[in-house]
Design a protein around this motif. Structure first.
Motif, PDB file in Angstrom:
ATOM      1  N   ASP A  27      78.988  43.870  77.591  1.00 19.65           N
ATOM      2  CA  ASP A  27      78.449  44.817  76.614  1.00 19.65           C
ATOM      3  C   ASP A  27      78.091  46.157  77.244  1.00 19.65           C
ATOM      4  O   ASP A  27      78.148  47.183  76.594  1.00 19.65           O
ATOM      5  CB  ASP A  27      77.195  44.243  75.948  1.00 19.65           C
ATOM      6  N   ASP A  28      77.710  46.147  78.511  1.00 17.21           N
ATOM      7  CA  ASP A  28      77.246  47.363  79.182  1.00 17.21           C
ATOM      8  C   ASP A  28      78.144  47.678  80.371  1.00 17.21           C
ATOM      9  O   ASP A  28      77.991  47.112  81.449  1.00 17.21           O
ATOM     10  CB  ASP A  28      75.790  47.177  79.642  1.00 17.21           C
ATOM     11  N   VAL A  29      79.093  48.602  80.169  1.00 20.92           N
ATOM     12  CA  VAL A  29      80.042  48.931  81.229  1.00 20.92           C
ATOM     13  C   VAL A  29      79.332  49.493  82.461  1.00 20.92           C
ATOM     14  O   VAL A  29      79.784  49.307  83.587  1.00 20.92           O
ATOM     15  CB  VAL A  29      81.149  49.895  80.725  1.00 20.92           C
ATOM     16  N   LYS A  30      78.205  50.139  82.278  1.00 18.89           N
ATOM     17  CA  LYS A  30      77.478  50.741  83.400  1.00 18.89           C
ATOM     18  C   LYS A  30      76.832  49.684  84.294  1.00 18.89           C
ATOM     19  O   LYS A  30      76.314  49.997  85.354  1.00 18.89           O
ATOM     20  CB  LYS A  30      76.406  51.720  82.892  1.00 18.89           C
ATOM     21  N   ARG A  31      76.866  48.419  83.884  1.00 19.30           N
ATOM     22  CA  ARG A  31      76.269  47.355  84.687  1.00 19.30           C
ATOM     23  C   ARG A  31      76.932  47.219  86.046  1.00 19.30           C
ATOM     24  O   ARG A  31      76.356  46.697  86.978  1.00 19.30           O
ATOM     25  CB  ARG A  31      76.307  46.028  83.936  1.00 19.30           C
ATOM     26  N   PHE A  32      78.170  47.697  86.185  1.00 23.85           N
ATOM     27  CA  PHE A  32      78.859  47.611  87.468  1.00 23.85           C
ATOM     28  C   PHE A  32      78.123  48.394  88.550  1.00 23.85           C
ATOM     29  O   PHE A  32      78.196  48.055  89.721  1.00 23.85           O
ATOM     30  CB  PHE A  32      80.310  48.095  87.342  1.00 23.85           C
ATOM     31  N   SER A  33      77.389  49.437  88.155  1.00 23.41           N
ATOM     32  CA  SER A  33      76.630  50.234  89.118  1.00 23.41           C
ATOM     33  C   SER A  33      75.528  49.413  89.780  1.00 23.41           C
ATOM     34  O   SER A  33      75.090  49.741  90.885  1.00 23.41           O
ATOM     35  CB  SER A  33      76.014  51.453  88.427  1.00 23.41           C
ATOM     36  N   ASP A  34      75.069  48.356  89.118  1.00 26.88           N
ATOM     37  CA  ASP A  34      73.984  47.533  89.647  1.00 26.88           C
ATOM     38  C   ASP A  34      74.474  46.316  90.433  1.00 26.88           C
ATOM     39  O   ASP A  34      73.664  45.579  90.994  1.00 26.88           O
ATOM     40  CB  ASP A  34      73.089  47.045  88.498  1.00 26.88           C
ATOM     41  N   LEU A  35      75.770  46.101  90.457  1.00 24.81           N
ATOM     42  CA  LEU A  35      76.300  44.907  91.124  1.00 24.81           C
ATOM     43  C   LEU A  35      76.556  45.160  92.602  1.00 24.81           C
ATOM     44  O   LEU A  35      77.182  46.153  92.971  1.00 24.81           O
ATOM     45  CB  LEU A  35      77.609  44.460  90.473  1.00 24.81           C
ATOM     46  N   GLU A  36      76.069  44.250  93.426  1.00 24.68           N
ATOM     47  CA  GLU A  36      76.356  44.303  94.857  1.00 24.68           C
ATOM     48  C   GLU A  36      77.549  43.422  95.198  1.00 24.68           C
ATOM     49  O   GLU A  36      78.247  43.657  96.176  1.00 24.68           O
ATOM     50  CB  GLU A  36      75.132  43.884  95.661  1.00 24.68           C
ATOM     51  N   GLU A  37      77.743  42.369  94.376  1.00 22.65           N
ATOM     52  CA  GLU A  37      78.875  41.487  94.593  1.00 22.65           C
ATOM     53  C   GLU A  37      79.347  40.903  93.272  1.00 22.65           C
ATOM     54  O   GLU A  37      78.586  40.824  92.301  1.00 22.65           O
ATOM     55  CB  GLU A  37      78.542  40.371  95.583  1.00 22.65           C
ATOM     56  N   VAL A  38      80.615  40.532  93.255  1.00 17.12           N
ATOM     57  CA  VAL A  38      81.213  39.842  92.111  1.00 17.12           C
ATOM     58  C   VAL A  38      82.022  38.676  92.662  1.00 17.12           C
ATOM     59  O   VAL A  38      82.289  38.596  93.861  1.00 17.12           O
ATOM     60  CB  VAL A  38      82.124  40.766  91.266  1.00 17.12           C
ATOM     61  N   ILE A  39      82.420  37.799  91.770  1.00 14.98           N
ATOM     62  CA  ILE A  39      83.235  36.655  92.168  1.00 14.98           C
ATOM     63  C   ILE A  39      84.626  36.857  91.588  1.00 14.98           C
ATOM     64  O   ILE A  39      84.782  37.024  90.375  1.00 14.98           O
ATOM     65  CB  ILE A  39      82.616  35.342  91.666  1.00 14.98           C
ATOM     66  N   LEU A  40      85.623  36.873  92.448  1.00 11.11           N
ATOM     67  CA  LEU A  40      87.018  36.991  92.031  1.00 11.11           C
ATOM     68  C   LEU A  40      87.535  35.599  91.717  1.00 11.11           C
ATOM     69  O   LEU A  40      87.485  34.702  92.566  1.00 11.11           O
ATOM     70  CB  LEU A  40      87.856  37.629  93.146  1.00 11.11           C
ATOM     71  N   ASP A  41      88.007  35.397  90.493  1.00  7.78           N
ATOM     72  CA  ASP A  41      88.553  34.110  90.084  1.00  7.78           C
ATOM     73  C   ASP A  41      90.071  34.189  90.155  1.00  7.78           C
ATOM     74  O   ASP A  41      90.716  34.815  89.320  1.00  7.78           O
ATOM     75  CB  ASP A  41      88.104  33.772  88.663  1.00  7.78           C
ATOM     76  N   LYS A  47      86.292  33.716  95.053  1.00 12.16           N
ATOM     77  CA  LYS A  47      85.986  34.410  96.294  1.00 12.16           C
ATOM     78  C   LYS A  47      84.964  35.508  96.013  1.00 12.16           C
ATOM     79  O   LYS A  47      85.139  36.291  95.075  1.00 12.16           O
ATOM     80  CB  LYS A  47      87.279  35.017  96.855  1.00 12.16           C
ATOM     81  N   VAL A  48      83.916  35.571  96.822  1.00  6.50           N
ATOM     82  CA  VAL A  48      82.901  36.608  96.660  1.00  6.50           C
ATOM     83  C   VAL A  48      83.432  37.915  97.230  1.00  6.50           C
ATOM     84  O   VAL A  48      83.942  37.962  98.361  1.00  6.50           O
ATOM     85  CB  VAL A  48      81.586  36.208  97.369  1.00  6.50           C
ATOM     86  N   LEU A  49      83.336  38.986  96.414  1.00  3.48           N
ATOM     87  CA  LEU A  49      83.713  40.334  96.853  1.00  3.48           C
ATOM     88  C   LEU A  49      82.469  41.213  96.821  1.00  3.48           C
ATOM     89  O   LEU A  49      81.661  41.124  95.903  1.00  3.48           O
ATOM     90  CB  LEU A  49      84.777  40.926  95.919  1.00  3.48           C
ATOM     91  N   HIS A  50      82.336  42.065  97.821  1.00 11.58           N
ATOM     92  CA  HIS A  50      81.179  42.945  97.924  1.00 11.58           C
ATOM     93  C   HIS A  50      81.545  44.340  97.421  1.00 11.58           C
ATOM     94  O   HIS A  50      82.458  44.977  97.952  1.00 11.58           O
ATOM     95  CB  HIS A  50      80.693  42.984  99.373  1.00 11.58           C
ATOM     96  N   VAL A  51      80.836  44.798  96.396  1.00 10.56           N
ATOM     97  CA  VAL A  51      81.100  46.084  95.760  1.00 10.56           C
ATOM     98  C   VAL A  51      80.522  47.196  96.630  1.00 10.56           C
ATOM     99  O   VAL A  51      79.324  47.210  96.923  1.00 10.56           O
ATOM    100  CB  VAL A  51      80.484  46.132  94.344  1.00 10.56           C
ATOM    101  N   THR A  52      81.380  48.133  97.045  1.00 10.34           N
ATOM    102  CA  THR A  52      80.919  49.247  97.876  1.00 10.34           C
ATOM    103  C   THR A  52      81.035  50.591  97.162  1.00 10.34           C
ATOM    104  O   THR A  52      80.552  51.594  97.666  1.00 10.34           O
ATOM    105  CB  THR A  52      81.706  49.319  99.201  1.00 10.34           C
ATOM    106  N   GLY A  53      81.678  50.602  96.000  1.00 10.00           N
ATOM    107  CA  GLY A  53      81.805  51.846  95.259  1.00 10.00           C
ATOM    108  C   GLY A  53      82.131  51.595  93.801  1.00 10.00           C
ATOM    109  O   GLY A  53      82.870  50.659  93.476  1.00 10.00           O
ATOM    110  N   VAL A  54      81.541  52.413  92.941  1.00  8.07           N
ATOM    111  CA  VAL A  54      81.771  52.292  91.500  1.00  8.07           C
ATOM    112  C   VAL A  54      81.925  53.692  90.924  1.00  8.07           C
ATOM    113  O   VAL A  54      81.119  54.583  91.195  1.00  8.07           O
ATOM    114  CB  VAL A  54      80.588  51.592  90.787  1.00  8.07           C
ATOM    115  N   LYS A  55      82.987  53.882  90.146  1.00  6.62           N
ATOM    116  CA  LYS A  55      83.192  55.110  89.381  1.00  6.62           C
ATOM    117  C   LYS A  55      83.609  54.690  87.982  1.00  6.62           C
ATOM    118  O   LYS A  55      83.995  53.539  87.763  1.00  6.62           O
ATOM    119  CB  LYS A  55      84.302  55.979  89.994  1.00  6.62           C
ATOM    120  N   TYR A  56      83.553  55.627  87.059  1.00 13.36           N
ATOM    121  CA  TYR A  56      83.961  55.325  85.685  1.00 13.36           C
ATOM    122  C   TYR A  56      84.978  56.367  85.246  1.00 13.36           C
ATOM    123  O   TYR A  56      84.834  57.551  85.533  1.00 13.36           O
ATOM    124  CB  TYR A  56      82.752  55.326  84.745  1.00 13.36           C
TER     125      TYR A  56
END
Length: 169
Positions: A27-41, A47-56
């Motif tokens: 629902d909130d596309v800007k939530r990616f700015s708050d993520l330090e990691e995501v899980i790639l399925d 696999k855990v991936l570490h977010v180092t940069g976010v742009k829109y």
């Protein structure tokens, strides 16, 4: 209860430094700015991936991960889901629930008749709409309004509804 929630799908690569365009399923596309990691399925493993940069850009999030530094590494990721665990999901307000937790619920009427199984939720803007598959295979669309959806028991996975005139025609 679902353990993971899909927050996006990798749509394409972006540039040559390993960034990816992500179609948000949150629902909130800007939530990616708050993520330090995501899980790639990958469908074979997670696999855990570490977010180092976010742009829109337009309706997409452009993410950079510590694990990748060139386009060739991320080309195979197209179409893969990005997940977060329940702990990193957006907190709920009073009376809210995660859609993933209600999918698969039994739907019964206020007259104790079994209607079917809740298979999906359409988010229309005005109100959500529950898609219910009946035993005969027919799909029934139920508006998520007070007059129609009377109760949701997420623990028992049961939704009680009132069938307003015209809904089953």
């Amino acid at each position: 209860m679902e353990k993971y929630f899909r927050v996006g799908v990798i749509a394409n690569t972006h540039g040559v430094r390993g960034e990816v365009k992500v179609y948000p399923t949150t629902d909130d596309v800007k939530r990616f700015s708050d993520l330090e990691e995501v899980i790639l399925d990958t469908k074979k493993e997670q696999k855990v991936l570490h977010v180092t940069g976010v742009k829109y850009f337009k309706n997409m999030a452009i993410l950079r991960f510590a694990e990748f530094d060139n386009m060739d590494q991320v080309i195979p990721l197209k179409g893969m889901d990005l997940l977060v665990d329940r702990e990193h999901a957006i907190p709920l307000e009073e009376g809210e629930y995660y859609i993933a937790d209600i999918i698969g619920s039994r739907v019964v009427t206020d007259t104790d008749e079994e209607l079917g199984t809740l298979t999906d939720v359409l988010q229309t803007g005005a109100n959500d709409v529950y898609i219910v598959k009946t035993a005969s295979g027919k799909e029934v669309l139920l508006p998520v309004i007070e007059e129609c959806v009377l109760d949701r028991d997420l623990e028992k996975k049961v939704v009680t509804v009132h069938l307003m005139k015209g809904l089953m025609d």
